[in-house]
Design an enzyme around this catalytic site. Sequence first.
Site, short mmCIF file in Angstrom:
data_model
loop_
_atom_site.label_atom_id
_atom_site.label_comp_id
_atom_site.label_asym_id
_atom_site.label_seq_id
_atom_site.Cartn_x
_atom_site.Cartn_y
_atom_site.Cartn_z
CG ASP A 284 -2.20 0.62 1.11
OD1 ASP A 284 -2.25 1.67 0.45
OD2 ASP A 284 -3.18 0.08 1.65
CG ASP B 18 -4.32 5.83 0.67
OD1 ASP B 18 -5.25 5.06 0.95
OD2 ASP B 18 -4.16 6.95 1.23
CD GLU C 147 -8.76 4.54 -1.45
OE1 GLU C 147 -9.65 4.32 -0.63
OE2 GLU C 147 -7.78 5.27 -1.18
CG HIS D 95 -8.64 -0.72 5.00
ND1 HIS D 95 -8.50 -0.95 3.64
CD2 HIS D 95 -8.25 0.55 5.22
CE1 HIS D 95 -8.03 0.15 3.08
NE2 HIS D 95 -7.87 1.08 4.00
CG ASP D 96 -11.02 2.68 4.01
OD1 ASP D 96 -10.50 2.79 5.14
OD2 ASP D 96 -10.42 2.94 2.95
C1 GLC Z 1 -7.74 5.61 1.93
C2 GLC Z 1 -7.52 4.49 2.90
C3 GLC Z 1 -8.07 4.90 4.22
C4 GLC Z 1 -7.32 6.13 4.68
C5 GLC Z 1 -7.35 7.23 3.62
C6 GLC Z 1 -6.33 8.28 3.89
O1 GLC Z 1 -9.07 5.87 1.70
O2 GLC Z 1 -8.07 3.32 2.42
O3 GLC Z 1 -8.02 3.89 5.18
O4 GLC Z 1 -7.88 6.62 5.85
O5 GLC Z 1 -7.07 6.75 2.34
O6 GLC Z 1 -5.04 7.80 3.68
#
Ligand code: GLC
Length: 550
Positions: free
Chosen positions: A96, A197, A249, A323-324
Amino acid sequence: MTHFQDKVIYQIYPKSFKDTTGNGIGDLQGVIRQLPYLEDLGIDMIWLNPFYKSPQRDNGYDVADYKSVDPMFGTMDDFDQLVKAADKHGISLMLDMVLNHTSTEHEWFQRALKGEKKYQDYYILRDPKPDGSLPTNWASKFGGPSWAPFGDTGKYYLHLFDVTQADLNWRNPEVRQEMFDVVNFWLEKGVKGFRFDVINLIGKDEDYVDADDGVGKYLYTDRPLTHDFLQELNRETFGKYDDIITVGEMSSTTVENGVKYSNPDRDELSMIFSFHHLKVDYKDGEKWTLAPFDFQELKQILDEWQTGMSDGGGWNALFWNNHDQPRANSRFGDVENYPVETATMLAQTMHLLRGTPYVYQGEEIGMTNPDYPELDHFVDVETHNAYHELKEKGLPHEEAMNIIRAKSRDNGRTPMQWNTNLHAGFTEGTPWIDVAPNHTHINVENSKVSQEIRDYYKRLIRLRKELPIVSKGDYRGILLDHPSVYAYVREWEGQQLLVLNHFYAEPDTVEIPDEFLNKEAEMIIGNSGERTLEKEFQVGPYETVAFLLK
Ligand code: GLC
């Protein structure tokens, strides 16, 4: 054929996977220990959430040193050992990369605060408006404003997330070089994949202006420069290899941009995560609300992304959980009465689509939201901010808690349920976050329900490797206005794969279109025993079934 179409990726949230030291926090040795379990599942690659040095304000997404292992997770030796051990099990690693922002404890930010001009240019610093108000009215994604005072300089720094996550200035070539070095560092260690990310936020415009909506997403998301930066990142790092899998993402993106990010001709990324299908239970687009999911909207979004990405030569990452997200079983099914049907139907819906499936730890055994009784069970910073905002809006405690229980990111972060022991066999110590009470009947070792779900996942994973129609076939949505079934067909070299997914408990009927009848139909997988395809096809509770037609 590219190298990722028949792969299945398993996401591990290291903090909650397996603790081998008794400190209550999962670790890299824990991942090593469970490699046989992962090999048995049949997955190809593990995406590990951040394990770098971090103050853990946002569970590791606040990175203080990109080229390190936080002692709570182990050592760099453990990491090197993991790469080798995983390889022996035929598994490679995806890391990540949190390249949009650093922790304010990162050395760069600290040196910037001490006045070093070089490092001040690493971040996004702005003067207040002439009237003394914040540089813009943008909101932080975790609540409150997105600007915070930069020491006592009178300037403000941008933080689209928590106040301890300072956005990096990607317009500065030195910052880009630092980011390339980070990616190359891990490539040299044998990493074969990267999950980037919130990567569609890096290409911010030069000028910072107020947002009409007081939020500002549209002003900093998917800006044109993002594509240039991704092409440069590709050229300078993973693009030099031919077997690296990358996934971006993409926060609030569009199909049009999704195609650009993932069409191989553009040399950006292998595929993207988009999230629109996971907002169908948001009331008026607001996450911190309660509403039943809108099934028609869900189908329409999945269909639009499948069709649009396919037409444009893009590629989707397929997923329900991470995880979100709260657990999809709890959101879209009935985990009390139909735990196996719910889990297998959701899995099949995703795994037989066009794209690369991701399985989030625990999904393969039917893990659910934990339904924590009180706020002090929750750890996540976003959750606590949301609770306070809900209270400020005047919601009574219990109403606010109902929303938190359904929506908190911690729903997906509870410890992996290995067995019926104390703390589900996750740790011998005190877990950093509580185990879900249902580990007594949902767990890897002693649960028939979990075993059935896991066996089904194994079959789905195998199918992708055995049948080219699953990995390569075209997609076509059918019967899109059916009230309870999401149906689609995959097509490849004269064959068809008809997939029917019933999202409700009440039985229903599907009128199968004539084009699929009068063909040789072989049922290849389903969660409700042997079925034959017929005109008036009855579907049971959360039934899923797929027929290969020749
Ligand atoms: C992404 C991650 C999340 C994090 C955010 C800021 O959305 O998946 O867990 O809080 O980025 O880095």
